[in-house]
Design an enzyme around this catalytic site. Structure first.
Site, PDB file in Angstrom:
ATOM      1  N   ASP A   1       0.867  -1.181   0.000  1.00  0.00           N
ATOM      2  CA  ASP A   1       0.000   0.000   0.000  1.00  0.00           C
ATOM      3  C   ASP A   1       0.904   1.232   0.000  1.00  0.00           C
ATOM      4  O   ASP A   1       2.137   1.106  -0.007  1.00  0.00           O
ATOM      5  CB  ASP A   1      -0.984  -0.009   1.175  1.00  0.00           C
ATOM      6  CG  ASP A   1      -2.315   0.629   0.783  1.00  0.00           C
ATOM      7  OD1 ASP A   1      -2.291   1.789   0.324  1.00  0.00           O
ATOM      8  OD2 ASP A   1      -3.366  -0.023   0.910  1.00  0.00           O
TER       9      ASP A   1
ATOM     10  N   HIS B   1      -2.630   3.436  -4.803  1.00  0.00           N
ATOM     11  CA  HIS B   1      -2.047   2.966  -3.530  1.00  0.00           C
ATOM     12  C   HIS B   1      -0.603   2.528  -3.760  1.00  0.00           C
ATOM     13  O   HIS B   1      -0.157   1.505  -3.248  1.00  0.00           O
ATOM     14  CB  HIS B   1      -2.889   1.830  -2.934  1.00  0.00           C
ATOM     15  CG  HIS B   1      -4.181   2.312  -2.347  1.00  0.00           C
ATOM     16  ND1 HIS B   1      -4.237   3.024  -1.164  1.00  0.00           N
ATOM     17  CD2 HIS B   1      -5.464   2.211  -2.781  1.00  0.00           C
ATOM     18  CE1 HIS B   1      -5.510   3.330  -0.894  1.00  0.00           C
ATOM     19  NE2 HIS B   1      -6.271   2.862  -1.864  1.00  0.00           N
TER      20      HIS B   1
ATOM     21  N   GLU C   1      -9.635   2.989  -5.428  1.00  0.00           N
ATOM     22  CA  GLU C   1      -9.287   4.350  -5.042  1.00  0.00           C
ATOM     23  C   GLU C   1      -8.109   4.931  -5.844  1.00  0.00           C
ATOM     24  O   GLU C   1      -7.235   5.580  -5.280  1.00  0.00           O
ATOM     25  CB  GLU C   1      -8.971   4.401  -3.541  1.00  0.00           C
ATOM     26  CG  GLU C   1     -10.160   4.008  -2.685  1.00  0.00           C
ATOM     27  CD  GLU C   1      -9.858   4.041  -1.195  1.00  0.00           C
ATOM     28  OE1 GLU C   1     -10.742   4.482  -0.445  1.00  0.00           O
ATOM     29  OE2 GLU C   1      -8.768   3.627  -0.777  1.00  0.00           O
TER      30      GLU C   1
END
Ligand code: ACM
Length: 767
Positions: free
Chosen positions: A194, A268, A332
């Site tokens: 991440d 990410h 995202e």
């Protein structure tokens, strides 16, 4: 940790010995599919042999699992032998139920586990152990006769462990796997990458872990914590070597758990882009790993060299993880950097791709081809649907359940993992001593009540639902012990949803079986969070005394209490409505399910101070923004405060505070780094302007637009990274009215937070 009322704990787990009662359902979690009580009792003693078919290594492994669990939890050391069934023995044998399914027959003279599958024998062993630990205690035990026929509802019974935001060591991960196996969970989704960290050794790209696995935590306290070896701020992090990963994968496989690794893309990706800046889409590239949370803007670019890198990484990943599925994230990925990058735009033109969303679809499809060529299947978060992806891709639905519905209707397989219900990064209690996490409480019953089969799917579409998974995002789980506490006991509720037939699910019955499960955690020394099951109090002035509300164990147990200083028992007074108590009294309280305690007892002191004190967790947020139960960044070592704070609108309400006789106010405040990547939304965080250079805490009566009744300058608190107690005069109208607390400041940094408020009567602190 500070509490509004002094709560002292007294260990009181009784060892409750009683005869088995066959009429009671088997105290097994997850509940078995079919459980038929029979006449008789099987006497399990230290002389009971466990017999396995000759030459059957997997049956022997299941038998050893049972022997090991009995030794650890009851001190019973049973021998495992090869041979044929005989009276008085526990027998593992091969037979009709296949795969993960098993039958379990308990009678007066034998106990037999039957399955054609090794996993079935293993789960049968777990169930036998649970029958032997229905009642806590050591040594031999009687097991009520019964026949169990059991098989899982879903093939994917998962937990996601985020090793990227905070790293957990190999021993912890193995222990986590052990616990999953005892809950008959079979899929560990390992979030290894991440923005904040890359946790997997990749031989071809050593900087991913040399650089990407380490960061300085956010905030001035960590920045000032200098490591004498490097003379730089101390870093946190870690990574798994490939040897360690192989060891963990084998360990999981021996417990019938598949590890599905996740390598996030295209977003990410801050950590890998810091390690290899040429992979990114933005100039200048980021130069340091980050301790921020939220959604970073950094995306991989779409150069062939970057795909070469990703293919190389996936080649090593596939070599390490034999799982059918490889998770590639996909969530995202804010497209700003693709929009503003000329090379990315040129590539889109060349490929006739009309939008950045479609470019993400092309990106994920290209990666899917890489995985398919290696004989694997791609799984990703539900955003992978947005740009179009091949039907063979599996969709993990996290933004509610719509992703799963769309996916199944388009012919994709899907796993239900919706926020917030299955996001175990949410706190599980509103208690002030609850663990840090997202503010909305997701309790045990919330997790239990969730059913993963969307009603909108017709029978033909339902077979696309592979199963269900809960996620442990670890932004706010700074220690691995907290990961275990956030997972358990809620993972037991998930396990029942994942394993037991829908018609067997019954909250009351589950709650009846919970004390036995808690006893097992206790017997094995496995941490489980009991804050939600422990009694806490909120007290208010009432005439010359107090009115005390007891809270805790909601929908699980009954609160029992005493006023005479004695320890609560199952027969003590049952709490129904707020208690009138004189100042100076002490209430001892504990939650029970039937006659079994659910957590340690609490001792509650009722005094002039405690009845006018509220922790931030007891205060109300002014709006429903981004409410978090955040841990202070200081002190670097030692206990830290926890603040319930709405990051988008830091504002707290003390409801129905009565200022009658109150002349002073004490507010413990702390300052936190604003370490949230929220893009332009930061502009929506508004403050009133400060009157003094350091700002002040303003207290208003009635509403947040009401009259200011106290102003506490922040100057005394600015030097301290931890908690400072501000004290000042307060003058307002008598009678219950809300008090609103807000800070004046020029910018979001630092983020001031209320820790605790105490109203002081008569200007004296008459404790
Ligand atoms: C997610 O929570 N971003 C999958």
């Amino acid at each position: 940790m500070r509490l509004p009322l002094m709560i002292a704990m007294a260990a009181s787990f009784a060892s409750l010995a009683s005869a088995p009662n066959a009429a009671v359902p088997a105290q097994i979690i997850p509940a078995p599919a079919v459980d038929t009580p029979r006449e008789g009792v099987f006497h399990l003693t230290v002389r009971t042999p466990i017999i396995v078919p000759p030459g059957d290594a997997e049956a022997r492994a299941a038998a050893h699992q049972l022997a090991d669990l009995l030794a650890r939890s009851r001190g019973l050391k049973l021998s495992v032998r090869e041979g044929v069934a005989r009276p008085g023995a526990i027998m593992f044998q091969r037979g009709a139920p296949q795969g993960e399914a098993y039958d379990l027959e308990v009678s007066g003279d034998r106990l037999v586990v039957t399955s054609g599958g090794s996993a079935g024998l293993f789960y049968g062993a777990v169930s036998v152990w649970q029958l032997a630990t229905e009642v806590a205690g050591r040594g031999g035990v009687d097991i009520a006769a019964r026949r169990i026929e059991d098989a899982p509802r879903f093939a994917w019974r998962g937990l996601m462990l985020d090793g990227a935001r905070h790293f957990q060591d190999v021993e912890f991960v193995k222990g986590f796997i052990d616990r999953m196996a005892l809950a008959k969970l079979n899929t560990l989704h390992w979030h290894l990458v991440d923005d904040q960290g890359w946790r997997l050794e990749i031989k071809k790209y050593p900087r991913l872990t040399e650089v990407g696995a380490w960061r300085v935590p956010a905030g001035p306290a960590a920045a000032a914590d200098i490591d004498p070896k490097t003379e730089k701020p101390r870093v946190t992090g870690g990574f798994y070597t490939q040897d360690q990963v192989r060891e963990v994968v084998a360990y999981a496989a021996a417990r019938h758990i598949t590890i599905v690794p996740e390598i996030e893309m295209p977003g990410h990706a801050h950590a890998p882009i810091v390690a290899y800046p040429e992979l990114g889409s933005a100039t200048p590239a980021p130069t340091a790993t980050s301790g921020d949370w939220g959604v970073f803007p950094y995306l991989y670019n779409v150069d062939d060299k970057t795909f070469g890198f990703l293919e190389d990484v996936l080649t090593e990943v596939v070599d390490l993880f034999p799982s059918r599925y490889i998770h590639v994230g996909g969530d995202e990925a804010v497209k700003d950097q693709w929009k503003s990058n000329p090379a990315v735009q040129a590539r889109m033109k060349e490929l006739h791709i009309a939008s950045e969303a479609a470019l993400q679809g092309w990106f994920i499809s290209r990666i899917e081809q890489v995985l398919n060529a290696k004989g694997r299947r791609l799984i990703g978060w539900d955003e992978i649907l947005e740009g179009g992806v091949a039907p063979s891709a599996t969709v993990m639905s996290w933004r509610g359940i719509d992703g799963a519905i769309v996916a199944a209707k388009l012919g994709h397989d899907t796993v239900l993992s919706p926020a917030p219900t299955l996001y175990l990064n949410h706190r599980q209690t509103a208690a002030p001593d609850g663990l840090p996490g997202r503010g909305q409480v997701i309790g045990l019953k919330d997790v239990y009540d969730y059913d993963p089969m969307p009603a909108a799917l017709n029978p033909d579409e339902r077979h696309h639902v592979l199963g269900v998974q809960a996620n442990l995002w670890t932004e706010h789980m700074r220690t691995q012990e907290r990961v275990a506490l956030m997972a358990f006991p809620r993972a037991a509720a998930l396990a029942e949803t994942a394993w037991s037939p829908a018609e067997r699910k019954d909250w009351k019955d589950f709650a009846d079986r919970l004390p036995a499960e808690l006893g097992r955690y206790h017997a094995l020394g496995q941490p489980a969070d009991e804050t939600a099951l422990r009694v806490r109090a909120i007290a208010s002035p009432d005439g010359a005394g107090a009115r005390v509300s007891l809270l805790g164990a909601e929908e699980v147990g009954e609160i029992r209490y005493t006023l005479d200083g004695s320890a609560p028992k199952a027969s003590s007074l049952s709490y129904q409505t707020p208690i009138a108590a004189p100042l100076g009294s002490r209430i001892h309280a504990q939650a029970f399910r039937d006659d079994q305690p659910l957590a340690t007892a609490s001792e509650i002191a009722v005094d002039a101070r405690s009845i006018r004190t509220r922790a931030s967790q007891d205060l109300k947020s002014c709006k429903d923004g981004l409410v978090l139960n955040l841990e202070d960044d200081a002190p670097v070592r030692g206990d830290r405060a926890r603040f319930l704070i709405d990051v988008m609108n830091p504002c707290w309400i003390y409801q129905d505070a009565d200022l009658a006789g109150v002349s002073a106010i004490e507010v413990a405040v702390g300052q936190l780094p604003f370490n949230f990547q929220i893009g332009k939304d930061v502009e929506n965080i508004k403050f009133r302007p400060p009157a003094t250079p350091d700002g002040e805490l303003e207290v208003r009566q009635g509403s947040c637009e009401g009259a200011v009744v106290a102003t506490l300058p922040l100057a005394p608190a600015t030097k301290s990274q931890a908690i400072t107690v501000l004290k000042g005069r307060i003058a307002g109208a008598a009678g219950p009215q809300n008090l609103c607390f807000t800070f004046t400041q020029k910018s979001v940094e630092p983020m001031w937070a209320v820790d605790r408020v105490t109203l002081i009567v008569g200007g004296r602190d008459d404790r």
